[in-house]
Design a protein around this motif. Structure first.
Motif, PDB file in Angstrom:
ATOM      1  N   ALA A  50       0.868  -1.181   0.000  1.00  9.01           N
ATOM      2  CA  ALA A  50       0.000   0.000   0.000  1.00  9.01           C
ATOM      3  C   ALA A  50       0.903   1.228   0.000  1.00  9.01           C
ATOM      4  N   GLU A  51       0.798   2.048  -1.017  1.00  6.07           N
ATOM      5  CA  GLU A  51       1.693   3.203  -1.141  1.00  6.07           C
ATOM      6  C   GLU A  51       1.447   4.242  -0.060  1.00  6.07           C
ATOM      7  N   GLN A  52       0.221   4.297   0.459  1.00  6.54           N
ATOM      8  CA  GLN A  52      -0.125   5.179   1.581  1.00  6.54           C
ATOM      9  C   GLN A  52      -0.851   4.369   2.634  1.00  6.54           C
ATOM     10  N   ALA A  53      -0.450   4.530   3.890  1.00  7.68           N
ATOM     11  CA  ALA A  53      -1.088   3.776   4.966  1.00  7.68           C
ATOM     12  C   ALA A  53      -2.394   4.422   5.412  1.00  7.68           C
ATOM     13  N   LYS A  54      -2.526   5.745   5.189  1.00  4.26           N
ATOM     14  CA  LYS A  54      -3.746   6.451   5.586  1.00  4.26           C
ATOM     15  C   LYS A  54      -4.246   7.308   4.437  1.00  4.26           C
ATOM     16  N   ILE A  55      -5.545   7.267   4.238  1.00  2.00           N
ATOM     17  CA  ILE A  55      -6.192   8.070   3.210  1.00  2.00           C
ATOM     18  C   ILE A  55      -7.269   8.923   3.887  1.00  2.00           C
ATOM     19  N   PHE A  56      -7.328  10.202   3.501  1.00  2.00           N
ATOM     20  CA  PHE A  56      -8.300  11.117   4.096  1.00  2.00           C
ATOM     21  C   PHE A  56      -9.331  11.543   3.057  1.00  2.00           C
ATOM     22  N   SER A  57     -10.604  11.538   3.454  1.00  2.00           N
ATOM     23  CA  SER A  57     -11.661  11.972   2.559  1.00  2.00           C
ATOM     24  C   SER A  57     -12.824  12.486   3.397  1.00  2.00           C
ATOM     25  N   GLN A  58     -13.994  12.639   2.782  1.00  2.00           N
ATOM     26  CA  GLN A  58     -15.158  13.131   3.494  1.00  2.00           C
ATOM     27  C   GLN A  58     -16.415  12.470   2.975  1.00  2.00           C
ATOM     28  N   ARG A  59     -17.449  12.507   3.772  1.00  2.00           N
ATOM     29  CA  ARG A  59     -18.721  11.876   3.400  1.00  2.00           C
ATOM     30  C   ARG A  59     -19.231  12.442   2.079  1.00  2.00           C
ATOM     31  N   GLY A  60     -19.728  11.537   1.223  1.00  2.00           N
ATOM     32  CA  GLY A  60     -20.251  11.946  -0.070  1.00  2.00           C
ATOM     33  C   GLY A  60     -19.225  11.963  -1.176  1.00  2.00           C
ATOM     34  N   GLY A  61     -17.952  11.919  -0.812  1.00  2.00           N
ATOM     35  CA  GLY A  61     -16.893  11.965  -1.812  1.00  2.00           C
ATOM     36  C   GLY A  61     -16.532  10.584  -2.343  1.00  2.00           C
ATOM     37  N   ASN A  62     -15.540  10.559  -3.220  1.00  2.00           N
ATOM     38  CA  ASN A  62     -14.991   9.315  -3.755  1.00  2.00           C
ATOM     39  C   ASN A  62     -13.549   9.185  -3.287  1.00  2.00           C
ATOM     40  N   VAL A  63     -13.091   7.945  -3.127  1.00  2.00           N
ATOM     41  CA  VAL A  63     -11.742   7.735  -2.625  1.00  2.00           C
ATOM     42  C   VAL A  63     -11.155   6.483  -3.246  1.00  2.00           C
ATOM     43  N   THR A  64      -9.827   6.449  -3.368  1.00  2.00           N
ATOM     44  CA  THR A  64      -9.123   5.263  -3.844  1.00  2.00           C
ATOM     45  C   THR A  64      -8.184   4.769  -2.756  1.00  2.00           C
ATOM     46  N   LEU A  65      -8.367   3.526  -2.320  1.00  2.00           N
ATOM     47  CA  LEU A  65      -7.480   2.911  -1.340  1.00  2.00           C
ATOM     48  C   LEU A  65      -6.377   2.192  -2.112  1.00  2.00           C
ATOM     49  N   VAL A  81     -18.243   0.116  -5.177  1.00  2.00           N
ATOM     50  CA  VAL A  81     -16.824  -0.251  -5.149  1.00  2.00           C
ATOM     51  C   VAL A  81     -16.411  -0.923  -6.458  1.00  2.00           C
ATOM     52  N   SER A  82     -15.146  -0.711  -6.820  1.00  2.00           N
ATOM     53  CA  SER A  82     -14.572  -1.336  -8.010  1.00  2.00           C
ATOM     54  C   SER A  82     -13.054  -1.274  -7.885  1.00  2.00           C
ATOM     55  N   LEU A  83     -12.346  -2.000  -8.753  1.00  2.00           N
ATOM     56  CA  LEU A  83     -10.889  -1.920  -8.789  1.00  2.00           C
ATOM     57  C   LEU A  83     -10.463  -0.838  -9.761  1.00  2.00           C
ATOM     58  N   ARG A  84      -9.424  -0.100  -9.408  1.00  2.00           N
ATOM     59  CA  ARG A  84      -8.932   0.953 -10.309  1.00  2.00           C
ATOM     60  C   ARG A  84      -8.286   0.350 -11.549  1.00  2.00           C
ATOM     61  N   GLU A  85      -7.403  -0.634 -11.350  1.00  2.00           N
ATOM     62  CA  GLU A  85      -6.756  -1.370 -12.440  1.00  2.00           C
ATOM     63  C   GLU A  85      -6.082  -0.450 -13.464  1.00  2.00           C
ATOM     64  N   SER A  86      -5.310   0.509 -12.953  1.00  2.00           N
ATOM     65  CA  SER A  86      -4.579   1.395 -13.855  1.00  2.00           C
ATOM     66  C   SER A  86      -3.401   0.687 -14.517  1.00  2.00           C
ATOM     67  N   SER A  87      -3.003  -0.454 -13.963  1.00  2.00           N
ATOM     68  CA  SER A  87      -1.949  -1.292 -14.540  1.00  2.00           C
ATOM     69  C   SER A  87      -2.258  -2.733 -14.168  1.00  2.00           C
ATOM     70  N   GLU A  88      -1.498  -3.678 -14.729  1.00  2.00           N
ATOM     71  CA  GLU A  88      -1.805  -5.083 -14.486  1.00  2.00           C
ATOM     72  C   GLU A  88      -1.546  -5.523 -13.056  1.00  2.00           C
ATOM     73  N   ASN A  89      -0.813  -4.728 -12.288  1.00  2.00           N
ATOM     74  CA  ASN A  89      -0.553  -5.071 -10.890  1.00  2.00           C
ATOM     75  C   ASN A  89      -1.275  -4.144  -9.915  1.00  2.00           C
ATOM     76  N   ASP A  90      -2.284  -3.407 -10.409  1.00  6.88           N
ATOM     77  CA  ASP A  90      -3.010  -2.450  -9.571  1.00  6.88           C
ATOM     78  C   ASP A  90      -4.269  -3.098  -9.006  1.00  6.88           C
ATOM     79  N   ALA A  91      -4.304  -3.260  -7.676  1.00 11.84           N
ATOM     80  CA  ALA A  91      -5.473  -3.825  -6.997  1.00 11.84           C
ATOM     81  C   ALA A  91      -6.163  -2.780  -6.125  1.00 11.84           C
ATOM     82  N   SER A  92      -5.926  -1.499  -6.404  1.00 16.01           N
ATOM     83  CA  SER A  92      -6.493  -0.424  -5.592  1.00 16.01           C
ATOM     84  C   SER A  92      -8.016  -0.424  -5.661  1.00 16.01           C
ATOM     85  N   LEU A  93      -8.646  -0.122  -4.521  1.00 13.23           N
ATOM     86  CA  LEU A  93     -10.109  -0.139  -4.415  1.00 13.23           C
ATOM     87  C   LEU A  93     -10.660   1.276  -4.503  1.00 13.23           C
ATOM     88  N   VAL A  94     -11.611   1.477  -5.404  1.00 12.53           N
ATOM     89  CA  VAL A  94     -12.303   2.759  -5.534  1.00 12.53           C
ATOM     90  C   VAL A  94     -13.649   2.658  -4.819  1.00 12.53           C
TER      91      VAL A  94
END
Length: 354
Positions: free
Chosen positions: A43-58, A112-125
């Protein structure tokens, strides 16, 4: 006996000193080289900050050690996202992907979905974030017999506030506390959220439920009725109590909202029922306690007029302390739970955006 001695000698002859600690002269580590590259999940970042109603990528990516390729090609990659509970003993399924198959669970369905920006990207949107989405998430990647995990924390910008009902302090069991927070556009706060609020200056002497079932309260100014004046500031912990029988207040957490919070300008003061109708006539609803705290903390809303709220309480938000309007501190001032039929006040309304 001879064969046993022979095995011991063989294991010692292949042992190496522990690198980086010369003082451990007699410690030995046996290194085993596995066949093929090892799967790594990062995980490139251990903490992600966002707000209710927004979109985020883990963030989550997977690699093979000593290799630039994402997978070996001999097994299908399985990606599983789960949400961890406070004690890590239970996990809530969020999303699973394997090949072209995708499945989301519970309140995450359709969000929810996977970002899949590359073949090794398992980031969750995650889209349309809800208050309940706050917490720790585990990304697990499985390929054949290999697997690895990474954990990402999703933090939501918001505010923690203490809450007790009209009946007075210490009248909520855990389940009633959950409902009370939901009714006021919030959720029961976690310990991490209460701790952050304490660090930001929250001081409250009444003990309240937290989301893990514990009962705690934050003290920034130690004093005799609140643990004693000679104790150090901190979050006091009463421990875990019976969720059905024990009764306390509750600490709620809320975030920003998709709408307009405002004090209704009206020619006269109103009873509670008149206040409800006045907001409806203005195309809105009477505001909730969580909404006045969010407007005060996140938007800097400031108004010296006391007004009715949905739970029958009367409050007013002060962001700029001044004479006759909370001169000592910025706060949401609590007037009380007046007689709904005879006491007259203004009203705070909330109009949701479509």
């Amino acid at each position: 006996m001879k064969s046993l001695l022979f095995l011991v000698l063989i294991s010692v002859s292949w042992a190496e000193p522990h690198p980086g600690n010369s003082s451990l002269e007699h410690e030995r580590i046996v290194h085993i080289q596995e066949n093929g590259p090892r799967l790594l999940v990062v995980a490139e970042q251990a903490k992600i900050f966002s707000q209710r109603g927004g979109n985020v990528t883990l963030p989550c990516k997977f690699y093979h050690e000593h290799s630039s390729t994402a997978g070996s090609g001999t097994h299908k990659i399985r990606v599983k996202w789960t949400k961890l509970t406070y004690d890590y003993l239970k996990e809530v399924d969020v999303f699973v992907a394997m090949g072209h198959h995708r499945k989301s669970y519970g309140s995450y369905q359709g969000r929810v979905s996977l970002r899949e920006s590359s073949e090794n990207d398992a980031s969750l949107v995650i889209t349309s974030l809800m208050l309940e989405d706050y917490g720790r998430y585990k990304c697990e990647v499985i390929e054949g017999l290999e697997d690895d995990t990474a954990v990402v924390t999703l933090n939501l910008e918001g505010v923690v506030f203490p809450y007790s009902p009209r009946l007075g302090r210490y009248n909520l069991n855990f389940h009633e506390a959950q409902r009370a927070c939901v009714e006021q556009d919030s959720v029961v706060a976690s310990f991490d959220q209460l701790y952050d609020a304490w660090r930001a200056g929250l001081d409250w002497c009444n003990a309240g439920w937290l989301s893990d079932g514990s009962v705690q309260y934050p003290i920034t100014k130690p004093r005799e009725p609140c643990g004693g004046k000679n104790t150090v500031p901190g979050v006091r912990n009463y421990g875990f109590w019976d969720k059905d029988k024990s009764r306390y207040d509750v600490f709620c957490f809320t975030s920003n909202f998709n709408g307009r919070f405002y004090y209704l300008i009206h020619p006269t003061k109103l009873t509670y029922d008149e206040a409800v109708q006045a907001c409806l006539k203005d195309g809105a609803q009477i505001a909730k306690v969580g909404q006045i705290f969010a407007a005060w903390k996140l938007l800097g809303y400031d108004r010296c007029d006391a007004g009715w709220l949905a739970d029958g309480s009367v409050r007013y938000p002060i962001s700029r302390p001044r004479k006759r309007c909370s001169p000592s501190e910025a706060a949401v001032r609590f007037v009380g739970f007046p007689d709904k039929k005879h006491k007259l006040y203004g009203v705070y309304c909330f109009r949701a955006y479509n």
